[in-house]
Design an enzyme around this catalytic site. Structure first.
Site, PDB file in Angstrom:
ATOM      1  N   GLU A  30     -19.870  55.244  88.041  1.00 32.83           N
ATOM      2  CA  GLU A  30     -21.190  54.803  87.577  1.00 32.83           C
ATOM      3  C   GLU A  30     -21.739  53.643  88.401  1.00 32.83           C
ATOM      4  O   GLU A  30     -22.633  52.923  87.962  1.00 32.83           O
ATOM      5  CB  GLU A  30     -21.097  54.388  86.107  1.00 32.83           C
ATOM      6  N   SER A 160     -21.724  57.703  80.939  1.00 37.84           N
ATOM      7  CA  SER A 160     -22.926  58.270  81.556  1.00 37.84           C
ATOM      8  C   SER A 160     -22.897  59.794  81.633  1.00 37.84           C
ATOM      9  O   SER A 160     -23.475  60.393  82.535  1.00 37.84           O
ATOM     10  CB  SER A 160     -23.159  57.698  82.964  1.00 37.84           C
ATOM     11  N   TYR A 226     -30.969  59.416  83.667  1.00 38.10           N
ATOM     12  CA  TYR A 226     -31.269  58.522  84.786  1.00 38.10           C
ATOM     13  C   TYR A 226     -32.321  59.033  85.761  1.00 38.10           C
ATOM     14  O   TYR A 226     -32.795  58.263  86.598  1.00 38.10           O
ATOM     15  CB  TYR A 226     -29.977  58.221  85.564  1.00 38.10           C
ATOM     16  N   ARG A 264     -23.891  49.139  72.681  1.00 40.56           N
ATOM     17  CA  ARG A 264     -24.652  50.268  72.150  1.00 40.56           C
ATOM     18  C   ARG A 264     -23.686  51.268  71.543  1.00 40.56           C
ATOM     19  O   ARG A 264     -22.635  51.569  72.141  1.00 40.56           O
ATOM     20  CB  ARG A 264     -25.463  50.934  73.260  1.00 40.56           C
ATOM     21  N   ASP A 266     -23.325  55.150  70.106  1.00 38.46           N
ATOM     22  CA  ASP A 266     -23.943  56.476  70.114  1.00 38.46           C
ATOM     23  C   ASP A 266     -23.493  57.268  68.895  1.00 38.46           C
ATOM     24  O   ASP A 266     -22.299  57.276  68.548  1.00 38.46           O
ATOM     25  CB  ASP A 266     -23.566  57.223  71.389  1.00 38.46           C
ATOM     26  N   GLY A 286     -26.481  50.465  80.140  1.00 35.13           N
ATOM     27  CA  GLY A 286     -27.426  50.421  81.240  1.00 35.13           C
ATOM     28  C   GLY A 286     -28.626  49.548  80.945  1.00 35.13           C
ATOM     29  O   GLY A 286     -29.051  49.398  79.799  1.00 35.13           O
TER      30      GLY A 286
END
Length: 322
Positions: A30, A160, A226, A264, A266, A286
């Site tokens: 990443e 990612s 992205y 974060r 998810d 990100g």
């Protein structure tokens, strides 16, 4: 819509932060996303008058720490094996006594490993999709029969959406396993939850507004994250008691994994039952133009520069939010 109230920043003088290293890039899968994030953070900190300098990768940081060139680190490395989310660089900074943003060694290492994060969550009664650990060379077809199709096959320690495949038919299992096996570490097969994909940003002790992700394609893959400009981000993603519930669940998951500062979580919401299922924690999310934490913070009244300042404030132990 739920109101979010934050106290004013405790630090108003940018010189109070001293010399700040913005740690970016590295050698993980990443790395390029991290460089994009890091450039944005660097620009935001400098715009607020902070003495910030880009440092690319862990060896460069180690040299800088030996030379005592920085007073604190804004860690925006992503991933493992040369990234900044697996606990390795956190141990380095702890050894030098240098404050840094994000989770500590334990929270970073645990959250990087999706299998062990699930084990912790399940031990505490937190909901997460059923899963199997896949040894290399394992019978992926037997695993799919045990869980029941559809499933997701992915590396346990990548982010990612790297190496991830959604499998709806048995004929696609071998290719999914081969893709995941390109990456180091254990492999994970997980029950596929059909429904809404949501994420909740955490800042200090506050769960920010959820985001519901609606990609134009079938799912939220690397391209949708992205590259594509047609993914929809609905914020807040839920309303009323549902928004309150997902916020409480995300905070509980974040704390259970030993995380701190910012991150974060998810989450999937089952379309048929409405139940929430925890997927993973991102300890250095990100900060690109497509990223979700800045979108959620903006909904709560925190612009990008202010967000970066707030995150950097968490490196000062006397500062508390929430």
């Amino acid at each position: 819509m739920k109101a979010y109230s934050f106290p004013p920043p405790r630090i108003t003088d940018p010189q109070a932060f001293g010399r700040v290293a913005v740690l970016l890039g590295g050698t993980s899968s990443e790395a390029e996303v991290s460089r994009d994030s890091g450039r944005n953070v660097l620009e935001a900190l400098r715009a607020r008058g902070i003495d910030a300098t880009a440092v690319d990768g862990i060896p460069a940081l180690a040299e800088a720490l030996v030379q005592r060139r920085f007073d604190r680190v804004f860690n925006i490395l992503h991933g493992q094996k040369g990234g900044g989310e697996d606990g390795v660089v956190q141990g380095l900074m702890e050894a030098f006594g240098t404050p840094y943003t994000g989770s500590d060694v334990l929270g970073s290492a645990l959250s990087m490993d999706k299998i062990r994060t699930k084990q912790v969550w399940l031990s505490m009664g937190l909901p997460t999709p059923r899963y199997l650990r896949l040894q290399r060379g394992a019978d992926v077809h037997a695993g799919a029969r045990e869980l029941g199709l559809p499933v997701i096959v992915k590396p346990s320690c990548e982010g990612s959406s790297v190496g991830v495949t959604r499998v709806h038919g048995e004929a696609d299992l071998d290719a999914a396993l081969a893709l995941a096996a390109r990456y180091e570490g254990e492999l994970l097969m997980e029950q596929l939850i059909e429904g809404d994909e949501l994420t909740v940003a955490i800042l200090g002790d506050v769960a920010l507004p959820s985001i519901r992700i609606v990609p134009k394609g079938q799912w939220y893959d690397y391209h949708a994250k992205y590259v594509a400009d047609d993914t929809q981000y609905l914020c807040p993603g839920l309303e009323g008691v549902d928004e309150d519930e997902i916020g409480r669940l995300a905070l509980a998951a974040f704390r259970a994994a030993g995380c701190r500062g910012w991150g974060r979580v998810d989450v999937m919401r089952d379309r048929a039952t409405g139940a929430f299922h925890l997927l993973e924690v991102n300890t250095a999310p990100g900060m690109t133009s497509h990223s979700l934490v800045p979108k959620s913070a903006a909904q709560a009244g925190i612009d990008f520069q202010h967000l970066c300042w707030r995150i950097l404030e968490t490196t000062l132990p006397e500062v508390r939010h929430g």
